[in-house]
Design an enzyme around this catalytic site. Structure first.
Site, PDB file in Angstrom:
ATOM      1  N   SER A 251       0.837  -1.192   0.000  1.00 20.23           N
ATOM      2  CA  SER A 251       0.000   0.000   0.000  1.00 20.23           C
ATOM      3  C   SER A 251       0.866   1.233   0.000  1.00 20.23           C
ATOM      4  CB  SER A 251      -0.891  -0.003   1.236  1.00 20.23           C
ATOM      5  OG  SER A 251      -0.087   0.313   2.355  1.00 20.23           O
ATOM      6  N   LYS A 252       0.222   2.340  -0.211  1.00 17.28           N
ATOM      7  CA  LYS A 252       0.920   3.628  -0.207  1.00 17.28           C
ATOM      8  C   LYS A 252       1.684   3.816   1.109  1.00 17.28           C
ATOM      9  CE  LYS A 252       0.608   6.212  -3.835  1.00 17.28           C
ATOM     10  NZ  LYS A 252      -0.663   6.470  -4.485  1.00 17.28           N
TER      11      LYS A 252
END
Ligand code: GLU
Length: 496
Positions: A251-252
């Site tokens: 994920s970011k």
């Protein structure tokens, strides 16, 4: 077989690690089989697709060197290469399926379907369409549509199972009953993903579909569509998911995962490609992990791709990048660093050959253990900025507590001042003089000198640094470089 493969991104966001690995494996497979690689833009999600993402992803792919033989920008014999431009063909296929009794109109409302789904979930069953509209006679269905009723078109799923041999996962099978009659055409007349994908792949004569593991459930559906259309499906190779090191999906939050971000931070395209190739595949010769694009083409083997999830490891990427940086000569490194320095305002947009050569020396001096171009920029900051105030209180106290440390700096200053200009030879003489006068050597001698010259505890070799500062201060730069004498003087003023 004339291999034809495609990378089929949706232009709804930035390319990230996962889909670039897919692009890479397709590209490598095409190259090593003298095949054709195709870029297809899957832009049927009109609300989320954006032109700028399409441009960006092409830009990212070109930067990585993953070029394509056919695509929306360069055309080809199997166009159009944007899914949205093939809507008529999608509809034609549905018309054919309807006329052959392979598909039917479904009038169930979204609310009704939602209720059905909930019921199935409560009963512990996987949700799927009940087949309620299957038996509406076509003439009645057409009449209802004629009177303005909304309908989707669903595929009439046959009985039995769908089986295929995945090139990575091996034999895979699903019961048709579990799949249920899925939607081919939405009520607004646009194709649902599986129909569009299968029709496009068939029209583009794809031989292999290489894509993420998440699409295995779509592969069953697409095979059913091929069969209903009397077409033979391509071969499939699904690639395992890439997990974050901490577990879970990438994920970011686990750092930047878009390729544009990595590029921005100064990762080399050849390192990205090298690292991504290793996410799920390993060369046959153990330990030989640093490979250029040509070497990857020679070595890559789809048959050896691992079906267990790969783990994204930033440390490893840094290591790969560092190794590729080491393969570059000074000129290439300099070329990479210049745009960053310009952005920081350290150099003018036009640079003289002297400045260019000097940048090369700075880069070489600071670059030894660094992972990425961004770090080289960070590290060269000590050439451009000098502020003894940057030293932490602890570092300062540490310095003051060392016997003779201040004496070394004072003596260094005194001896430097005896000279008009400083060059490497003079600096060395001065250091020898300081050693003699103070009786300090090794770290006791060089650490205070380093602090006085850089206001930092570590950095490039002092010999190199001194030459860089003295050459640098004579160059025409937006921010003048402070020379050796000025630095030491400033440092002593700070101590007092
Ligand atoms: N547009 C799909 C995606 O980005 C492509 C799936 C496929 O390769 O078939 O996931």
């Amino acid at each position: 077989m004339n291999v034809r493969v495609r990378f089929a991104p949706s232009p709804t966001g930035h390319l990230h690690i996962g889909n670039v690995r897919t692009a890479l494996y397709n590209w490598l497979f095409a190259r090593q089989n003298q095949g054709v690689s195709i870029l297809r833009i899957e832009d049927t999600d009109v609300a989320r697709s954006e032109e700028r993402f399409e441009q960006q992803l092409m830009d990212d792919l070109r930067w990585l060197g993953l070029t394509w033989d056919e695509g929306p920008d360069c055309g080809g014999r199997h166009g159009p290469y944007r899914q949205s431009e093939r809507l008529d063909q999608h509809r034609e296929c549905v018309t054919r399926l309807l006329s052959e009794g392979e598909a039917y109109y479904c009038f169930c409302s979204p609310e009704e379907l939602q209720r059905e789904r909930q019921r199935q979930l409560i009963q512990g069953n996987a949700p799927r369409y009940s087949g309620k509209c299957r038996n509406i006679p076509p003439s009645e269905a057409l009449k209802r549509i004629g009177s303005g009723e909304e309908a989707v078109v669903r595929l009439k799923i046959r009985e039995g199972s769908v089986d295929f041999e995945d090139l990575v996962f091996g034999p895979l099978s699903a019961e048709c009953e579990q799949i249920g009659d899925f939607v081919l055409l939405r009520s607004d007349g646009t194709a649902a993903y599986n129909l569009a994908c299968a029709v496009d792949d068939a029209a583009m004569e794809m031989t292999h579909v290489i894509r993420g593991e998440g699409h295995i459930s779509n592969a069953y559906r697409q095979i059913l569509i091929y069969q209903a259309l009397h077409l033979s499906p391509p071969l499939f190779a699904h690639l395992s998911t890439i997990l974050a090191k901490e577990g879970g999906k990438l994920s970011k939050r686990q750092g930047a995962t878009s390729i544009a971000d990595f590029r921005q931070r100064g990762y080399l395209p050849e390192a990205m490609v090298n690292y991504l190739a290793l996410l799920g595949w390993a060369p046959s010769e153990e330990g030989r992990e640093i490979l250029g694009l040509d070497e990857l083409v020679a070595e890559f083997d789809l048959g050896r791709v691992n079906r267990s999830p790969a783990t994204f490891d930033l440390e490893k990427l840094n290591w790969v990048n560092r190794n590729h940086l080491k393969r570059l000569d000074r000129e290439s490194l300099t070329r990479l660093v210049i745009p960053y320095w310009r952005k920081r305002g350290w150099i003018h947009s036009q640079i003289s050959p002297q400045t260019q050569a000097w940048i090369g020396e700075v880069v070489e001096a600071v670059f030894s253990h660094l992972d990425k171009v961004e770090d080289i920029v960070g590290e060269s900051d000590l050439v451009f900025h000098y502020n003894p105030g940057d030293l932490s209180e602890a570092e300062l106290q540490d310095l003051l507590s060392q016997k003779n440390a201040v004496a070394v700096i004072e003596e260094f200053h005194r001896q430097l001042e005896k000279n008009e200009d400083i060059d490497l030879e003079i600096y060395r003489e001065v250091v020898a003089g300081v050693k003699k006068a103070t009786g300090q050597k090794g770290r006791g001698l060089f650490h205070p000198i380093r602090l006085a010259l850089t206001a930092r505890g570590s950095g490039p070799e002092l010999d190199k640094l001194v030459s860089l500062l003295e050459t640098g201060k004579r160059l025409d730069l937006p921010v003048p470089i402070l020379g050796v004498k000025e630095r030491v003087k400033t440092f002593l003023q700070h101590l007092r």
